[in-house]
Each structure stands twice: as C-alpha cells, then as structure tokens.
Design a protein around this motif. Structure first.
Motif, PDB file in Angstrom:
ATOM      1  N   THR A 148      10.448  43.074  45.280  1.00  0.00           N
ATOM      2  CA  THR A 148      11.727  42.550  44.820  1.00  0.00           C
ATOM      3  C   THR A 148      12.246  43.491  43.750  1.00  0.00           C
ATOM      4  O   THR A 148      11.512  43.825  42.814  1.00  0.00           O
ATOM      5  CB  THR A 148      11.558  41.142  44.215  1.00  0.00           C
ATOM      6  N   PHE A 149      13.501  43.912  43.885  1.00  0.00           N
ATOM      7  CA  PHE A 149      14.058  44.876  42.946  1.00  0.00           C
ATOM      8  C   PHE A 149      13.860  44.434  41.501  1.00  0.00           C
ATOM      9  O   PHE A 149      14.135  43.295  41.140  1.00  0.00           O
ATOM     10  CB  PHE A 149      15.554  45.080  43.217  1.00  0.00           C
ATOM     11  N   GLY A 150      13.322  45.346  40.689  1.00  0.00           N
ATOM     12  CA  GLY A 150      13.132  45.082  39.263  1.00  0.00           C
ATOM     13  C   GLY A 150      11.827  44.411  38.906  1.00  0.00           C
ATOM     14  O   GLY A 150      11.497  44.294  37.733  1.00  0.00           O
ATOM     15  N   SER A 151      11.067  43.952  39.941  1.00  0.00           N
ATOM     16  CA  SER A 151       9.791  43.303  39.635  1.00  0.00           C
ATOM     17  C   SER A 151       8.681  44.347  39.558  1.00  0.00           C
ATOM     18  O   SER A 151       8.795  45.440  40.100  1.00  0.00           O
ATOM     19  CB  SER A 151       9.448  42.263  40.700  1.00  0.00           C
ATOM     20  N   THR A 152       7.605  44.013  38.880  1.00  0.00           N
ATOM     21  CA  THR A 152       6.456  44.905  38.818  1.00  0.00           C
ATOM     22  C   THR A 152       5.876  45.013  40.218  1.00  0.00           C
ATOM     23  O   THR A 152       5.675  44.002  40.894  1.00  0.00           O
ATOM     24  CB  THR A 152       5.391  44.359  37.837  1.00  0.00           C
ATOM     25  N   VAL A 153       5.624  46.239  40.660  1.00  0.00           N
ATOM     26  CA  VAL A 153       5.147  46.459  42.025  1.00  0.00           C
ATOM     27  C   VAL A 153       3.716  45.940  42.176  1.00  0.00           C
ATOM     28  O   VAL A 153       2.895  46.091  41.278  1.00  0.00           O
ATOM     29  CB  VAL A 153       5.269  47.939  42.439  1.00  0.00           C
ATOM     30  N   VAL A 154       3.451  45.309  43.319  1.00  0.00           N
ATOM     31  CA  VAL A 154       2.133  44.766  43.641  1.00  0.00           C
ATOM     32  C   VAL A 154       1.704  45.364  44.970  1.00  0.00           C
ATOM     33  O   VAL A 154       2.491  45.411  45.919  1.00  0.00           O
ATOM     34  CB  VAL A 154       2.176  43.222  43.747  1.00  0.00           C
ATOM     35  N   GLY A 155       0.469  45.834  45.046  1.00  0.00           N
ATOM     36  CA  GLY A 155      -0.048  46.424  46.280  1.00  0.00           C
ATOM     37  C   GLY A 155      -0.594  45.379  47.223  1.00  0.00           C
ATOM     38  O   GLY A 155      -0.651  44.194  46.913  1.00  0.00           O
ATOM     39  N   GLY A 156      -0.988  45.832  48.405  1.00  0.00           N
ATOM     40  CA  GLY A 156      -1.589  44.942  49.383  1.00  0.00           C
ATOM     41  C   GLY A 156      -0.718  44.711  50.592  1.00  0.00           C
ATOM     42  O   GLY A 156      -1.121  44.027  51.531  1.00  0.00           O
ATOM     43  N   GLY A 157       0.470  45.260  50.594  1.00  0.00           N
ATOM     44  CA  GLY A 157       1.371  45.102  51.733  1.00  0.00           C
ATOM     45  C   GLY A 157       1.493  46.390  52.514  1.00  0.00           C
ATOM     46  O   GLY A 157       0.604  47.235  52.482  1.00  0.00           O
ATOM     47  N   ALA A 158       2.614  46.545  53.218  1.00  0.00           N
ATOM     48  CA  ALA A 158       2.831  47.738  54.037  1.00  0.00           C
ATOM     49  C   ALA A 158       4.253  48.276  53.883  1.00  0.00           C
ATOM     50  O   ALA A 158       4.737  48.991  54.739  1.00  0.00           O
ATOM     51  CB  ALA A 158       2.556  47.406  55.498  1.00  0.00           C
ATOM     52  N   VAL A 159       4.902  47.950  52.761  1.00  0.00           N
ATOM     53  CA  VAL A 159       6.289  48.362  52.555  1.00  0.00           C
ATOM     54  C   VAL A 159       6.328  49.599  51.654  1.00  0.00           C
ATOM     55  O   VAL A 159       5.702  49.619  50.594  1.00  0.00           O
ATOM     56  CB  VAL A 159       7.115  47.220  51.920  1.00  0.00           C
ATOM     57  N   THR A 160       7.064  50.619  52.102  1.00  0.00           N
ATOM     58  CA  THR A 160       7.267  51.818  51.277  1.00  0.00           C
ATOM     59  C   THR A 160       8.561  51.639  50.496  1.00  0.00           C
ATOM     60  O   THR A 160       9.613  51.392  51.079  1.00  0.00           O
ATOM     61  CB  THR A 160       7.347  53.077  52.151  1.00  0.00           C
ATOM     62  N   VAL A 161       8.465  51.726  49.165  1.00  0.00           N
ATOM     63  CA  VAL A 161       9.630  51.543  48.293  1.00  0.00           C
ATOM     64  C   VAL A 161       9.575  52.527  47.132  1.00  0.00           C
ATOM     65  O   VAL A 161       8.497  52.956  46.728  1.00  0.00           O
ATOM     66  CB  VAL A 161       9.709  50.106  47.710  1.00  0.00           C
ATOM     67  N   PRO A 162      10.758  52.842  46.581  1.00  0.00           N
ATOM     68  CA  PRO A 162      10.767  53.646  45.360  1.00  0.00           C
ATOM     69  C   PRO A 162      10.382  52.773  44.169  1.00  0.00           C
ATOM     70  O   PRO A 162      10.658  51.562  44.159  1.00  0.00           O
ATOM     71  CB  PRO A 162      12.220  54.115  45.250  1.00  0.00           C
ATOM     72  N   VAL A 163       9.732  53.372  43.200  1.00  0.00           N
ATOM     73  CA  VAL A 163       9.367  52.664  41.973  1.00  0.00           C
ATOM     74  C   VAL A 163       9.712  53.536  40.772  1.00  0.00           C
ATOM     75  O   VAL A 163       9.831  54.750  40.893  1.00  0.00           O
ATOM     76  CB  VAL A 163       7.868  52.278  41.943  1.00  0.00           C
ATOM     77  N   TYR A 164       9.880  52.891  39.627  1.00  0.00           N
ATOM     78  CA  TYR A 164      10.161  53.617  38.389  1.00  0.00           C
ATOM     79  C   TYR A 164       9.328  53.027  37.262  1.00  0.00           C
ATOM     80  O   TYR A 164       8.926  51.862  37.301  1.00  0.00           O
ATOM     81  CB  TYR A 164      11.660  53.555  38.048  1.00  0.00           C
ATOM     82  N   SER A 165       9.061  53.858  36.264  1.00  0.00           N
ATOM     83  CA  SER A 165       8.306  53.392  35.104  1.00  0.00           C
ATOM     84  C   SER A 165       9.266  52.852  34.072  1.00  0.00           C
ATOM     85  O   SER A 165      10.260  53.500  33.723  1.00  0.00           O
ATOM     86  CB  SER A 165       7.502  54.548  34.504  1.00  0.00           C
ATOM     87  N   ASP A 166       8.965  51.664  33.553  1.00  0.00           N
ATOM     88  CA  ASP A 166       9.755  51.130  32.446  1.00  0.00           C
ATOM     89  C   ASP A 166       9.084  51.465  31.113  1.00  0.00           C
ATOM     90  O   ASP A 166       9.465  50.979  30.061  1.00  0.00           O
ATOM     91  CB  ASP A 166       9.981  49.620  32.583  1.00  0.00           C
ATOM     92  N   GLY A 167       8.062  52.324  31.186  1.00  0.00           N
ATOM     93  CA  GLY A 167       7.305  52.709  29.996  1.00  0.00           C
ATOM     94  C   GLY A 167       6.032  51.911  29.849  1.00  0.00           C
ATOM     95  O   GLY A 167       5.143  52.278  29.094  1.00  0.00           O
ATOM     96  N   THR A 168       5.929  50.804  30.588  1.00  0.00           N
ATOM     97  CA  THR A 168       4.738  49.951  30.545  1.00  0.00           C
ATOM     98  C   THR A 168       4.196  49.701  31.956  1.00  0.00           C
ATOM     99  O   THR A 168       2.997  49.798  32.179  1.00  0.00           O
ATOM    100  CB  THR A 168       5.068  48.595  29.883  1.00  0.00           C
ATOM    101  N   ASN A 169       5.096  49.352  32.881  1.00  0.00           N
ATOM    102  CA  ASN A 169       4.721  49.023  34.257  1.00  0.00           C
ATOM    103  C   ASN A 169       5.570  49.808  35.251  1.00  0.00           C
ATOM    104  O   ASN A 169       6.653  50.279  34.912  1.00  0.00           O
ATOM    105  CB  ASN A 169       4.925  47.529  34.535  1.00  0.00           C
ATOM    106  N   TRP A 170       5.075  49.885  36.492  1.00  0.00           N
ATOM    107  CA  TRP A 170       5.863  50.439  37.593  1.00  0.00           C
ATOM    108  C   TRP A 170       6.673  49.305  38.199  1.00  0.00           C
ATOM    109  O   TRP A 170       6.122  48.279  38.583  1.00  0.00           O
ATOM    110  CB  TRP A 170       4.967  51.078  38.632  1.00  0.00           C
ATOM    111  N   LYS A 171       7.990  49.468  38.264  1.00  0.00           N
ATOM    112  CA  LYS A 171       8.905  48.453  38.780  1.00  0.00           C
ATOM    113  C   LYS A 171       9.500  48.910  40.100  1.00  0.00           C
ATOM    114  O   LYS A 171       9.712  50.097  40.316  1.00  0.00           O
ATOM    115  CB  LYS A 171      10.044  48.196  37.778  1.00  0.00           C
ATOM    116  N   VAL A 172       9.801  47.957  40.972  1.00  0.00           N
ATOM    117  CA  VAL A 172      10.428  48.268  42.261  1.00  0.00           C
ATOM    118  C   VAL A 172      11.874  48.671  42.002  1.00  0.00           C
ATOM    119  O   VAL A 172      12.594  48.010  41.256  1.00  0.00           O
ATOM    120  CB  VAL A 172      10.372  47.042  43.193  1.00  0.00           C
ATOM    121  N   GLY A 173      12.286  49.731  42.634  1.00  0.00           N
ATOM    122  CA  GLY A 173      13.663  50.161  42.477  1.00  0.00           C
ATOM    123  C   GLY A 173      13.770  51.628  42.550  1.00  0.00           C
ATOM    124  O   GLY A 173      14.645  52.321  42.388  1.00  0.00           O
TER     125      GLY A 173
END
Length: 107
Positions: free
Chosen positions: A82-107
């Motif tokens: 989900t855009f803006g949420s912390t990325v969680v593994g275990g699926g099969a979806v390829t998405v771009p992510v960005y660092s907010d300085g603490t976590n990797w977020k979807v987007g």
C-alpha cells in the motif's frame, strides 16, 4: 539508471591550477592529486547511494537509516503493498520503495 543524491554532500569541483609555460613535474603531480581527491569524493557519494535498478528481496534491503532519507530502490516480494506503508516481504509483488530515514516505504 537513476541516482538519488538528495541529502548527500555533493562533491565540489576542484580548483585546477593554471598550467605553466613549460612542463614541470611538480605541476603534473599536483594536478594528479587534485583529480584523485575529487574522484575519491565522487566515489564515496556513489557508494552511499542506492541505485534504482537494483531489485532486492525485502529481507535483503540495505538499512533504511544507512541509505538515508530519499534513497530509492525496488523490492520483488512485497506482500499487499500500500502506497506509503512500510514494505513487508513474503509476497510476489515488485514495487518501488523509498527510505524515510527509518524504514523502507512503498512508493
């Protein structure tokens, strides 16, 4: 290949001395040292940059803290991203992510 240099210290262009009329070894050595220092600065910035073409599994992502805020990359195994949420593994979806300085977020 995109590189995000946001929040990085950009290397500054060196001040190149004017060439003497005749060849002098001291000038050549000085010029080589200036170039060496400048390219070392560029190398250090690029080593800290996450390249957008790299695709990681979520568990293999580099530290979001070390990558610094604004770094971008991709993951190949996001679970219900989900855009803006912390990325969680275990699926099969390829998405771009960005660092907010603490976590990797979807987007």
């Amino acid at each position: 290949m995109a590189i995000n240099l946001t929040a990085r210290i950009a290397p500054s262009a060196p001040n190149i001395p004017l060439a003497p009329e005749q060849y002098e070894r001291q000038y050549q050595d000085q010029l080589s040292n200036i170039h060496r220092l400048y390219f070392s600065q560029i190398d250090n910035v690029l080593k800290q940059t996450v390249l957008a073409s790299t695709v990681y599994a979520v568990a293999d992502l580099p530290s979001a803290v070390d990558s610094k805020q604004g770094a971008r990359t991709f993951v190949s195994n996001a679970l219900t991203p989900t855009f803006g949420s912390t990325v969680v593994g275990g699926g099969a979806v390829t998405v771009p992510v960005y660092s907010d300085g603490t976590n990797w977020k979807v987007g």
